[in-house]
Design a protein around this motif. Structure first.
Motif, short mmCIF file in Angstrom:
data_model
loop_
_atom_site.label_atom_id
_atom_site.label_comp_id
_atom_site.label_asym_id
_atom_site.label_seq_id
_atom_site.Cartn_x
_atom_site.Cartn_y
_atom_site.Cartn_z
N LEU A 127 0.82 -1.21 0.00
CA LEU A 127 0.00 0.00 0.00
C LEU A 127 0.86 1.26 0.00
O LEU A 127 0.48 2.27 -0.62
CB LEU A 127 -0.94 -0.01 1.21
N THR A 128 1.99 1.24 0.66
CA THR A 128 2.84 2.43 0.70
C THR A 128 3.27 2.87 -0.70
O THR A 128 3.32 4.08 -0.99
CB THR A 128 4.09 2.19 1.57
N PHE A 129 3.57 1.90 -1.56
CA PHE A 129 3.97 2.24 -2.93
C PHE A 129 2.76 2.73 -3.73
O PHE A 129 2.88 3.68 -4.52
CB PHE A 129 4.62 1.05 -3.63
N PHE A 130 1.61 2.12 -3.52
CA PHE A 130 0.39 2.61 -4.16
C PHE A 130 0.12 4.05 -3.76
O PHE A 130 -0.29 4.87 -4.59
CB PHE A 130 -0.81 1.73 -3.78
N ARG A 131 0.36 4.37 -2.49
CA ARG A 131 0.14 5.75 -2.04
C ARG A 131 1.08 6.71 -2.76
O ARG A 131 0.68 7.82 -3.12
CB ARG A 131 0.35 5.84 -0.53
N SER A 132 2.33 6.30 -2.96
CA SER A 132 3.28 7.18 -3.66
C SER A 132 2.86 7.39 -5.10
O SER A 132 2.97 8.49 -5.65
CB SER A 132 4.70 6.61 -3.58
N ILE A 133 2.33 6.34 -5.74
CA ILE A 133 1.82 6.47 -7.11
C ILE A 133 0.58 7.35 -7.13
O ILE A 133 0.40 8.20 -8.02
CB ILE A 133 1.51 5.09 -7.70
N GLY A 134 -0.28 7.19 -6.13
CA GLY A 134 -1.46 8.06 -6.03
C GLY A 134 -1.08 9.52 -5.89
O GLY A 134 -1.69 10.40 -6.49
N ASP A 135 -0.04 9.78 -5.10
CA ASP A 135 0.44 11.16 -4.93
C ASP A 135 1.01 11.71 -6.25
O ASP A 135 0.79 12.88 -6.58
CB ASP A 135 1.51 11.23 -3.84
N GLU A 136 1.73 10.87 -7.00
CA GLU A 136 2.26 11.29 -8.31
C GLU A 136 1.12 11.65 -9.25
O GLU A 136 1.19 12.66 -9.97
CB GLU A 136 3.08 10.15 -8.93
N ILE A 137 0.11 10.80 -9.29
CA ILE A 137 -1.02 11.04 -10.18
C ILE A 137 -1.77 12.30 -9.76
O ILE A 137 -2.16 13.11 -10.60
CB ILE A 137 -1.95 9.80 -10.20
N HIS A 138 -1.95 12.47 -8.46
CA HIS A 138 -2.60 13.67 -7.94
C HIS A 138 -1.85 14.91 -8.38
O HIS A 138 -2.44 15.88 -8.88
CB HIS A 138 -2.67 13.60 -6.42
N GLU A 139 -0.53 14.91 -8.22
CA GLU A 139 0.29 16.06 -8.57
C GLU A 139 0.21 16.36 -10.07
O GLU A 139 0.19 17.52 -10.50
CB GLU A 139 1.74 15.81 -8.17
N ALA A 140 0.14 15.30 -10.89
CA ALA A 140 0.06 15.48 -12.33
C ALA A 140 -1.32 15.95 -12.77
O ALA A 140 -1.45 16.76 -13.69
CB ALA A 140 0.42 14.18 -13.04
#
Length: 219
Positions: free
Chosen positions: A191-204
């Protein structure tokens, strides 16, 4: 068909596939359509709703996968990330990318350069309307929002102008590195890696949705 419509389209001119022309369809593409593209699809819907208070105005947001898990639910960690953003996860089923999805899309945003190449290789004059998500973000940041039609002219008109402006800038604003345009696959990751990907997508997505709607994110 998963999407967001608005109003009665029965009297509107339709495309070959029966979709009203007075719509703007955003198609998010990843590999399996169970991790990255469901997150981008549902976050796009969520952020537009936050800006405008409703989903509609002819905007339709969908997703599919180049090796899509047809009929599959999204990964549980993807659901957890979306829930943390307050986005709706209900009713999602995976789809394999088909010609008709590309034909009817006004904007295709892919997770990686490989996905972008696969979409473009399908033909249908997709090149000018297909970008990686991060590539499109970079181009959108360089567009003067005052050159876009006001939202009062309709979300569809503004969205189409945004894509034309981004396409015109491509080739002038290159990524600093090849990896800068990639959103990596979290499939099978914690889940921690999914969260980092979610943050990347949010920022984009944030500057894209701001440019699309003309409304900045609420602080």
């Amino acid at each position: 068909m998963r999407g967001i419509g608005n109003g009665d389209s029965s009297a509107e001119e339709t495309t070959t596939f029966g979709f009203p022309r007075d719509t703007f369809r955003i198609l998010h593409v990843s590999t399996g359509n169970v991790c990255r593209s469901p997150i981008t699809e549902r976050l796009t819907r969520h952020f537009v709703t936050e800006r405008l208070g409703i989903l509609g105005g002819g905007l339709i947001v969908e997703s599919a996968g180049t090796w899509g898990h047809e009929g599959a639910p999204m990964e549980s960690n993807a659901e957890a990330v979306l829930a943390e953003f307050g986005a709706d996860t209900s009713g999602f089923t995976g789809r394999e990318l088909l010609d008709e999805h590309v034909i009817t899309a006004d904007l295709v945003l892919t997770a990686t350069r490989d996905h972008r190449a696969q979409v473009i290789s399908m033909g249908h004059s997709a090149g000018l309307r297909t970008f990686t998500l991060k590539e499109f973000t970079r181009l959108v940041r360089a567009i003067d929002p005052t050159t876009l039609p006001p939202l009062e002219d309709g979300l569809v008109a503004r969205a189409r102008a945004l894509v034309r402006a981004a396409a015109a800038l491509r080739g002038w604003l290159l990524a600093p590195t090849a990896e800068a345009d990639e959103v990596y696959d979290p499939y099978g990751a914690p889940l921690t890696f999914f969260r980092s990907i979610g943050d990347e997508i949010h920022e984009a997505l944030d500057p894209v949705v701001t440019a699309l709607t003309g409304v900045p994110a609420r602080m």
